[in-house]
Scaffold this motif. Sequence first.
Motif, mmCIF file in Angstrom:
data_model
loop_
_atom_site.group_PDB
_atom_site.id
_atom_site.type_symbol
_atom_site.label_atom_id
_atom_site.label_comp_id
_atom_site.label_asym_id
_atom_site.label_seq_id
_atom_site.Cartn_x
_atom_site.Cartn_y
_atom_site.Cartn_z
ATOM 1 N N MET A 66 67.272 71.084 10.097
ATOM 2 C CA MET A 66 66.978 69.739 10.634
ATOM 3 C C MET A 66 67.376 68.638 10.273
ATOM 4 N N LYS A 67 67.658 68.422 8.718
ATOM 5 C CA LYS A 67 68.510 67.528 8.202
ATOM 6 C C LYS A 67 69.616 67.234 8.652
ATOM 7 N N GLN A 68 70.524 68.385 9.005
ATOM 8 C CA GLN A 68 71.917 68.335 9.261
ATOM 9 C C GLN A 68 72.135 68.124 10.786
ATOM 10 N N PHE A 69 70.993 68.541 11.568
ATOM 11 C CA PHE A 69 70.780 68.249 13.114
ATOM 12 C C PHE A 69 70.518 66.662 13.310
ATOM 13 N N TYR A 70 69.843 65.809 12.550
ATOM 14 C CA TYR A 70 69.639 64.427 12.593
ATOM 15 C C TYR A 70 70.866 63.432 12.246
ATOM 16 N N SER A 71 71.382 64.107 10.885
ATOM 17 C CA SER A 71 72.704 63.369 10.354
ATOM 18 C C SER A 71 73.919 63.463 11.221
ATOM 19 N N SER A 93 60.355 61.609 13.168
ATOM 20 C CA SER A 93 61.577 61.483 12.825
ATOM 21 C C SER A 93 62.528 61.080 14.057
ATOM 22 N N ILE A 94 61.940 61.597 15.359
ATOM 23 C CA ILE A 94 62.884 60.974 16.541
ATOM 24 C C ILE A 94 62.594 59.619 16.545
ATOM 25 N N ARG A 95 61.496 59.021 16.349
ATOM 26 C CA ARG A 95 61.223 57.408 16.394
ATOM 27 C C ARG A 95 62.219 56.794 15.644
ATOM 28 N N GLY A 104 66.010 51.863 19.613
ATOM 29 C CA GLY A 104 64.906 52.201 20.041
ATOM 30 C C GLY A 104 64.684 53.436 21.051
ATOM 31 N N ALA A 105 65.760 53.896 21.711
ATOM 32 C CA ALA A 105 65.688 54.742 22.733
ATOM 33 C C ALA A 105 66.690 55.691 22.999
ATOM 34 N N LEU A 106 66.388 56.938 23.464
ATOM 35 C CA LEU A 106 67.468 57.895 23.891
ATOM 36 C C LEU A 106 67.767 57.431 25.437
ATOM 37 N N PRO A 107 69.060 56.739 25.627
ATOM 38 C CA PRO A 107 69.189 56.171 27.008
ATOM 39 C C PRO A 107 68.965 56.989 28.010
ATOM 40 N N ASN A 108 69.233 58.136 28.306
ATOM 41 C CA ASN A 108 69.400 59.031 29.449
ATOM 42 C C ASN A 108 68.111 59.942 29.233
ATOM 43 N N LEU A 109 67.365 60.102 28.521
ATOM 44 C CA LEU A 109 66.061 60.917 28.257
ATOM 45 C C LEU A 109 65.196 60.643 29.357
ATOM 46 N N THR A 110 64.642 61.628 30.144
ATOM 47 C CA THR A 110 64.095 61.611 31.492
ATOM 48 C C THR A 110 62.870 62.529 31.385
ATOM 49 N N HIS A 111 62.916 63.523 30.640
ATOM 50 C CA HIS A 111 61.991 64.303 30.207
ATOM 51 C C HIS A 111 61.657 64.764 28.838
ATOM 52 N N LYS A 161 47.153 59.186 16.274
ATOM 53 C CA LYS A 161 47.758 57.707 16.241
ATOM 54 C C LYS A 161 49.285 57.865 16.556
ATOM 55 N N GLU A 162 50.025 58.945 16.208
ATOM 56 C CA GLU A 162 51.500 58.951 16.174
ATOM 57 C C GLU A 162 51.769 59.177 17.786
ATOM 58 N N VAL A 163 50.928 59.933 18.455
ATOM 59 C CA VAL A 163 51.236 60.021 19.706
ATOM 60 C C VAL A 163 50.909 58.896 20.621
ATOM 61 N N ALA A 164 49.642 58.236 20.316
ATOM 62 C CA ALA A 164 49.205 57.093 20.825
ATOM 63 C C ALA A 164 50.136 55.950 20.685
ATOM 64 N N THR A 165 50.965 55.773 19.461
ATOM 65 C CA THR A 165 52.021 55.099 19.122
ATOM 66 C C THR A 165 53.470 55.275 19.796
ATOM 67 N N LEU A 166 53.752 56.415 20.110
ATOM 68 C CA LEU A 166 54.854 56.979 21.076
ATOM 69 C C LEU A 166 54.780 56.288 22.254
#
Length: 540
Positions: A66-71, A93-95, A104-111, A161-166
């Motif tokens: 996962m660290k390699q994936f994000y970096s 981690s995604i946020r 602040g966003a993945l520009p083409n994320l639709t789902h 609260k993480e989901v609510a914040t998301l």
Amino acid sequence: MKDALQLLDLPDELILMIMKKVNPQVLFLCSMIDIGNHRLEQLAFDRCHSVDLSFDFYQAPHQSLMKQFYSHLMPRISHNIRSLTILLKHISSIRTFVEDNCDGALPNLTHLKILLGANRAKTGIPYTIGCSQMFWFEKRCKPLFSFVPQYFVLPDYSYGKEVATLCRSSLLRSVQSFELDDNCVLAKTLGDDELRFHQLTRLTHIRISFWNFDECIHLLNQLGSQLHSFIVTIGQVSDYNPYVPTKILLISCPHLKQMSITIYHNFNNYERCLSLVQCLSNIEYLTLLLAIGRGNTQPSYFIDGFFLERNILPYMPHLRQFHYHIRSILKNASRITIDKIRQSFVKHEQPFDCAVDYFKNNYGQCQIYSLPFIGTRLDFISNRFPLLDINNTFSNVTTLLLFDDIKPFERIFFERLARALPRLKTLEIINQLEQQEKTAAASINSNIDFTHLAVLILYDIHINYAEQIFYQSHLPALIELAIDKDILLTIIDQNQQQAKDNCSRVNRLLTSKPSYESRHAIRNFFPLAIYVKHFGESKQ
């Protein structure tokens, strides 16, 4: 290197087929990108429009990736991602990544799909019944009351609260379709301010679960004008909030064409659910999976075809498809024949079936369901229910609760059950009547195969059923067991090899009463099991 060369000799179509079989997906991505081969990298990038990170359970063998994936990978594929499946613990981690790298966003994320992630360590197999003992005792006080699967209520944990914040974050500003794990309930204690979905301006399709019907109405008041489909699972319907009827009248869903409501925990105040359905006149595809009635006040009659004809069909002039499975429960119910129930559907063109049961506990129930049957769950099924019909009507059922206080379930019933429900994963049996055909069953050497049965609940049973399941059945997938303490110790004392084989893979064990004093015997019989202690139970 030799393997890489052999892989490069294959045409693109075969390489893509191999890629699809690599699990988890992040392993495939990390192995194909940044290895210096442009062709493999391009094939990998072509698949990055849909990313599934749901493998990342506790002590997963590939968790370090996962660290390699994000970096290394996310910076290169963030513009490619259109569909993303993550576990709850990935939200932070995604946020953090998108705030630091993508404005602040993945520009083409639709789902976006968020899964609960209540999985076994090391293997990732999902848990079903959790670790709480209290809900079993609550269920026993409510005849014909269904409680499995146990909901995971987010606000009781830090993830709530993480989901609510998301849902209020810019990450979701391009999302058109949002899904939350059906058993991951949002929310029990979050207030209106925390349940606002400020950034979901493009959202048209949502699948979500709420603990209370009130939160469902709150969401529709916020987003109803933009939704095209709405699939919701609800834990309970209460009558505590006097403002809910008014809020229902304010709902406007001009584009909503598809709606599904699932409430498997018995509820009384069905008028509120009914008034919601009646105000959504544009619906074309409707699914209702409901359990109505938990006391002696509501309803005062079984839900039948006349009820649907009066209260639902006239309010939906555009309805093209109506799927339903409605189980209504009455205390001291007046006797009514199944033919009488069938006659109430005389004007309906859609195929249907029904079943009526009266039990010694003074409760009766009627189940009506459209055909083909689309549900995956059946509760309080007796010997008289047409479960084992020749048409395999219920072959997609994965969760089954058997109940009968009039007649025992015999071996022949379980033989037919295994054939009729080939996908069965969760089985609960409530029957304290002794089997009558034990002599004939004892002479049969062949085992009954429950190939996919992972969860077994045997709290309120005669010991015959434990012997039937453990001694005369093959349970290769069993990982969770909830069982009466005395019956469990009897099974252990008999030390039968087939039972030991069936219990050898159990990972979580719940007992009806504290059993810690027998921990050594239990550990020998369940070498992989975690014994779930009762509240207040201390080590001895």
